[in-house]
Design an enzyme around this catalytic site. Structure first.
Site, PDB file in Angstrom:
ATOM      1  N   ARG A 103       0.883  -1.185   0.000  1.00  0.00           N
ATOM      2  CA  ARG A 103       0.000   0.000   0.000  1.00  0.00           C
ATOM      3  C   ARG A 103       0.906   1.215   0.000  1.00  0.00           C
ATOM      4  O   ARG A 103       1.712   1.405   0.906  1.00  0.00           O
ATOM      5  CB  ARG A 103      -0.905   0.005   1.226  1.00  0.00           C
ATOM      6  CG  ARG A 103      -1.577   1.342   1.447  1.00  0.00           C
ATOM      7  CD  ARG A 103      -2.682   1.303   2.475  1.00  0.00           C
ATOM      8  NE  ARG A 103      -3.858   0.638   1.949  1.00  0.00           N
ATOM      9  CZ  ARG A 103      -5.076   0.736   2.483  1.00  0.00           C
ATOM     10  NH1 ARG A 103      -5.270   1.473   3.556  1.00  0.00           N
ATOM     11  NH2 ARG A 103      -6.105   0.104   1.956  1.00  0.00           N
ATOM     12  N   HIS A 130      -7.424   0.803  -6.355  1.00  0.00           N
ATOM     13  CA  HIS A 130      -7.660  -0.037  -5.163  1.00  0.00           C
ATOM     14  C   HIS A 130      -8.325  -1.335  -5.645  1.00  0.00           C
ATOM     15  O   HIS A 130      -9.495  -1.600  -5.349  1.00  0.00           O
ATOM     16  CB  HIS A 130      -8.539   0.726  -4.168  1.00  0.00           C
ATOM     17  CG  HIS A 130      -8.488   0.185  -2.771  1.00  0.00           C
ATOM     18  ND1 HIS A 130      -7.737  -0.923  -2.419  1.00  0.00           N
ATOM     19  CD2 HIS A 130      -9.092   0.611  -1.632  1.00  0.00           C
ATOM     20  CE1 HIS A 130      -7.903  -1.142  -1.121  1.00  0.00           C
ATOM     21  NE2 HIS A 130      -8.716  -0.244  -0.619  1.00  0.00           N
ATOM     22  N   GLN A 133     -10.150  -3.808  -3.195  1.00  0.00           N
ATOM     23  CA  GLN A 133     -11.427  -3.273  -2.722  1.00  0.00           C
ATOM     24  C   GLN A 133     -12.541  -3.578  -3.721  1.00  0.00           C
ATOM     25  O   GLN A 133     -13.607  -4.080  -3.365  1.00  0.00           O
ATOM     26  CB  GLN A 133     -11.300  -1.749  -2.541  1.00  0.00           C
ATOM     27  CG  GLN A 133     -12.581  -1.093  -2.076  1.00  0.00           C
ATOM     28  CD  GLN A 133     -12.942  -1.534  -0.671  1.00  0.00           C
ATOM     29  OE1 GLN A 133     -12.131  -1.452   0.238  1.00  0.00           O
ATOM     30  NE2 GLN A 133     -14.168  -1.998  -0.470  1.00  0.00           N
ATOM     31  N   ASP A 222     -17.239   7.440  -1.297  1.00  0.00           N
ATOM     32  CA  ASP A 222     -15.966   7.316  -0.571  1.00  0.00           C
ATOM     33  C   ASP A 222     -15.654   8.695   0.011  1.00  0.00           C
ATOM     34  O   ASP A 222     -16.285   9.699  -0.370  1.00  0.00           O
ATOM     35  CB  ASP A 222     -14.858   6.834  -1.549  1.00  0.00           C
ATOM     36  CG  ASP A 222     -13.531   6.543  -0.851  1.00  0.00           C
ATOM     37  OD1 ASP A 222     -13.513   6.416   0.388  1.00  0.00           O
ATOM     38  OD2 ASP A 222     -12.501   6.443  -1.559  1.00  0.00           O
ATOM     39  N   CYS A 262     -16.282   1.738   0.900  1.00  0.00           N
ATOM     40  CA  CYS A 262     -15.062   0.964   1.184  1.00  0.00           C
ATOM     41  C   CYS A 262     -14.638   1.086   2.638  1.00  0.00           C
ATOM     42  O   CYS A 262     -13.958   0.197   3.147  1.00  0.00           O
ATOM     43  CB  CYS A 262     -13.936   1.391   0.247  1.00  0.00           C
ATOM     44  SG  CYS A 262     -13.463   3.115   0.450  1.00  0.00           S
ATOM     45  N   ARG A 290     -13.538  -8.528   1.716  1.00  0.00           N
ATOM     46  CA  ARG A 290     -12.118  -8.252   1.436  1.00  0.00           C
ATOM     47  C   ARG A 290     -11.276  -9.472   1.817  1.00  0.00           C
ATOM     48  O   ARG A 290     -10.331  -9.842   1.115  1.00  0.00           O
ATOM     49  CB  ARG A 290     -11.640  -7.032   2.240  1.00  0.00           C
ATOM     50  CG  ARG A 290     -12.267  -5.701   1.845  1.00  0.00           C
ATOM     51  CD  ARG A 290     -11.749  -5.216   0.511  1.00  0.00           C
ATOM     52  NE  ARG A 290     -10.301  -5.109   0.487  1.00  0.00           N
ATOM     53  CZ  ARG A 290      -9.597  -4.106   1.006  1.00  0.00           C
ATOM     54  NH1 ARG A 290     -10.204  -3.073   1.546  1.00  0.00           N
ATOM     55  NH2 ARG A 290      -8.273  -4.090   0.932  1.00  0.00           N
TER      56      ARG A 290
END
Ligand code: CP
Ligand code: NVA
Length: 304
Positions: A103, A130, A133, A222, A262, A290
């Protein structure tokens, strides 16, 4: 399946469906206490240059449930923070580990890591993408709606990493997607260029949240300020003020419309507390998935 998971642009529809089918299988094995068919003792190096709750915990728990071990590394406590190059880090970790999850900020860092590593690399979020996700999101939508192709998804807010991957994931799976973002906060041009090439699903980019939300099967949002944009938070609150998922926006969607976020959420900003709580079950299913989808990615990339 590709060698790495760097971005959804690299995957075909059948790669994505293979990951989702594998995730469904691993989820059902876990729930029924059936052992996973995976070689024991595999190691996953997890490099975090940004904060995380879900990604860190789900990868570490996931590799453990597969019979392996996860190593948590940050730039602060590894030599990355003292300037050791990505190329050398990739070559060193390749001598010890079976897979790297990273990440970080720049997508170029992840691509460089993959270029120099001799083991699979997984993108656990960059400023651009992402992918883990959105694979979890597609799994959740398919669980709730029983299909993907033919649905309409909308995303209200910042054209950020989540929006970029959502556009690609939806269009590759035959889902119509509408994005409502303020001018200047549109998704990445590489994603917009990809969207132009898609013929079997519809892409809409608008500044009007109502137009995007209309007749949606799933509404996404988001945060307005992503990691790395904290100093712009006050300014961004003004820019995105009209881009809240609230009851009046939900009223424009289909009556059985799902909501996905998310997480972490800033309730009262991009989503109201009322909408969040009304859809909490779907949102926490999304967080749970996830785990299953990342186990599927590791399973497909690391099993050999
Ligand atoms: N959604 C997500 O990636 O959460 P974390 O930042 O907690 O990992
Ligand atoms: N867009 C958010 C997603 C967090 C999971 C960020 O990059 O901070």
């Amino acid at each position: 399946m590709t060698k790495h998971l760097l971005k959804l642009l690299d995957l075909t529809e059948s790669d994505i469906l293979n990951i989702l089918d594998t995730a469904d299988q691993l989820k059902s094995e876990l729930k029924s206490g059936k052992p996973h068919d995976f070689p024991p003792g595999k190691t996953l190096a997890m490099i975090f240059e940004k904060n995380s709750t879900r990604t860190r915990v789900s990868f570490e728990v996931g590799i453990f449930q597969l019979g392996g071990h996860g190593l948590f590394l940050t730039s602060g406590d590894s030599q990355i923070g003292r300037g050791e190059s990505i190329a050398d880090t990739a070559r060193v970790l390749s001598r010890y580990c079976d897979c790297i999850m990273i990440r970080t900020y720049s997508q170029d860092t992840v691509e460089a890591l993959a270029e120099y590593a001799t083991i699979p690399v997984i993108n656990g979020l960059t400023d651009f993408a992402h992918p883990c996700q959105i694979l979890g999101d597609l799994m959740t939508i398919r669980e709730h709606k029983g299909k993907l192709r033919g649905l309409k998804v909308s995303f209200i807010g910042d054209g950020n990493n989540v929006a970029n991957s959502l556009i690609v994931g939806c269009l590759k799976c035959g889902i119509d997607i509408a994005i409502a973002s303020p001018a200047g906060s549109e998704p990445d041009v590489r994603v917009l260029d990809f969207a132009k090439t898609v013929t079997d699903a519809k892409f809409t980019l608008t500044t009007d949240p109502k137009e995007a939300a209309k007749d949606s099967d799933v509404i996404f949002t988001d945060v307005w300020a992503s990691m790395g944009q904290e100093s712009e938070a006050a300014e961004r609150r003004k820019i995105f003020a009209g881009y809240q998922v609230n009851d009046s926006l939900m009223a424009l969607a289909k009556p059985d419309c799902m909501v996905q976020h998310c997480l972490p959420a800033h309730k009262g900003e991009e989503i109201t507390e009322a909408v969040f709580e009304a859809h909490a079950e779907e949102i926490f299913d999304e967080a749970e998935n996830r785990l299953h989808v990342q186990k599927a990615v590791m399973y497909l990339l690391m099993r050999g």
